[in-house]
Design an enzyme around this catalytic site. Structure first.
Site, short mmCIF file in Angstrom:
data_model
loop_
_atom_site.label_atom_id
_atom_site.label_comp_id
_atom_site.label_asym_id
_atom_site.label_seq_id
_atom_site.Cartn_x
_atom_site.Cartn_y
_atom_site.Cartn_z
N GLY A 1 0.71 -1.09 -0.02
CA GLY A 1 0.18 -0.03 0.00
C GLY A 1 0.98 1.39 0.19
O GLY A 1 1.70 1.30 0.92
N SER A 2 0.48 2.20 -0.82
CA SER A 2 1.64 3.36 -1.05
C SER A 2 0.90 4.23 -2.15
O SER A 2 -0.05 4.19 -2.36
CB SER A 2 2.65 2.89 -1.35
OG SER A 2 2.73 1.95 -2.41
N ARG A 3 1.97 5.37 -2.51
CA ARG A 3 1.53 6.22 -3.24
C ARG A 3 2.81 6.74 -4.09
O ARG A 3 3.75 6.57 -3.68
CB ARG A 3 0.86 7.56 -2.39
CG ARG A 3 0.69 8.87 -3.24
CD ARG A 3 0.06 9.59 -2.37
NE ARG A 3 0.19 11.16 -2.76
CZ ARG A 3 -0.20 12.03 -2.30
NH1 ARG A 3 -1.36 11.80 -1.43
NH2 ARG A 3 -0.21 13.35 -2.70
#
Length: 219
Positions: free
Chosen positions: A186-188
């Site tokens: 999960g990240s950006r």
């Protein structure tokens, strides 16, 4: 299914842990409905972990004037903003949020020379929050496409992500859609582009890394 090299160690640890827990439960409570349910849940969880590190078979989309999506996910920001770390001026920001179900490989959106690389320790706020760009653990990669065009790419850890992997090295030449790194769970990814860049995506649009055209540099 091909597994990314960043997943080998984690997958092995999960496999051993699940096998040990299942064995303990089997010898403690024996076979039966309760054990069958737990076994099914543990196998499902393990397959999800394996799937997280999958490497998709894709033919990269490339083009000298194109900016290609650096990650799978959903576009959560398209706005003009101040970039304060490297450029220290106004830039066009495009941000892609990756859920735990997305492929988490990152790709270079353009070809060029790595002019700047930094890893910053920080918090693990929810990756879709605006302040995650400056307060979360993150990397900053500046790519000089040519003498007139330089962009910034930022990997940002989220509330679940706890490790950012980047293969960027200052002074190295990279190719468009070459693997840049991996963010675990999960990240950006943020892009900071020159003002005047034509953006081809919209807010909340789902994009595919190395495939979707984010935008085009102005002539």
């Amino acid at each position: 299914m091909t597994i990314h090299k960043e997943g080998f160690g984690i997958i092995a640890v999960f496999f051993i842990a699940i096998a040990v827990i299942d064995a303990i439960l089997f010898f403690t409570i024996g076979s039966g409905l309760l054990f069958d349910i737990f076994f099914a849940v543990s196998i499902t969880f393990f397959l999800l972990v394996v799937s997280f590190f999958r490497v998709p078979k894709r033919t990269p989309v490339v083009g000298d004037n194109l900016i290609i999506a650096p990650a799978d996910g959903k576009v959560v920001v398209i706005e003009e903003t101040e970039e304060s770390e490297y450029f220290k001026d106004r830039r066009l920001q495009v941000s892609i949020f990756m859920s735990p179900l997305n492929v988490h490989i990152n790709w270079y959106p353009v070809q060029g020379l790595i002019k700047y690389f930094r890893h910053h320790s920080g918090l693990f706020l929810k990756a879709w929050l605006p302040k995650s760009s400056s307060e979360n653990e993150r990397t900053t990669i500046v790519i000089e496409k040519d003498k007139n065009i330089t962009i910034l790419m930022r990997q940002i850890a989220g509330a679940v992500a706890r490790r950012i992997v980047s293969y960027s090295v200052e002074g190295e030449k990279v190719e468009q859609c070459q693997q840049e790194g991996f963010i675990k769970f999960g990240s950006r990814v943020d892009l900071y582009l020159p003002l005047g860049t034509k953006i081809d995506v919209k807010l909340n649009q789902k994009v595919t890394g190395s495939q979707t055209i984010i935008g085009r540099f102005s002539d």
